[in-house]
Design an enzyme around this catalytic site. Sequence first.
Site, PDB file in Angstrom:
ATOM      1  N   ARG A  63      35.901  36.573  45.688  1.00 39.43           N
ATOM      2  CA  ARG A  63      36.004  35.677  44.530  1.00 39.43           C
ATOM      3  C   ARG A  63      35.848  36.435  43.221  1.00 39.43           C
ATOM      4  NH1 ARG A  63      33.934  33.000  48.811  1.00 39.43           N
ATOM      5  NH2 ARG A  63      31.843  33.728  48.340  1.00 39.43           N
ATOM      6  N   GLU A 100      21.021  39.718  53.754  1.00 40.96           N
ATOM      7  CA  GLU A 100      19.870  38.941  54.205  1.00 40.96           C
ATOM      8  C   GLU A 100      19.466  39.330  55.626  1.00 40.96           C
ATOM      9  OE1 GLU A 100      18.462  34.276  54.068  1.00 40.96           O
ATOM     10  OE2 GLU A 100      20.464  34.842  53.371  1.00 40.96           O
TER      11      GLU A 100
END
Length: 180
Positions: A63, A100
Amino acid sequence: MTVVQSELISAIRSIPDYPKPGIMFRDITTLLGNPKTFRRAIDELVHPYAGTKIDKIAGIEARGFILGGAIAHQLSAGFVPIRKKGKLPHETVRIAYSLEYGVDEMEMHKDAIVPGEKVILVDDLIATGGTAEGAAKLLLQMGAEIVAACFVIDLPELGGRRKLEALGVDVRTLVSFEGH
């Protein structure tokens, strides 16, 4: 909250429990699909830098490519894609960064940045900051002067902004959401 922030927030789709339970995914494809809000977001990201000399916009896959290309056009700057490992055809420089749940690598072409060039780093969202921090370190390693890192969305509770600010990078976001 400003009128612009309200417009942008209303154009962002929130998807509960994606990609896993407990996560509220903030989807900007609805913002991008609306000509008015897409233009508004780009204008707001460009505005502080209009009239200044920016050499390159570095967009993080994927994006960040959409937003970064539009910003580069508006600022008459070049565009540099920062991609996942193995996606670029020419000689690259690479950095590992923390996710993460693990580690990944991103890269850019070795000749994409000339030391001393003024660069703005762009992506759609800053959350935990691992990807953005990795991209910033890669740009700094190449000798870029990072003018700012710009995002449409900030998830402040996850602390990504602080990671970039610890590197001396100015962070600009348009809207923020509570939680993950």
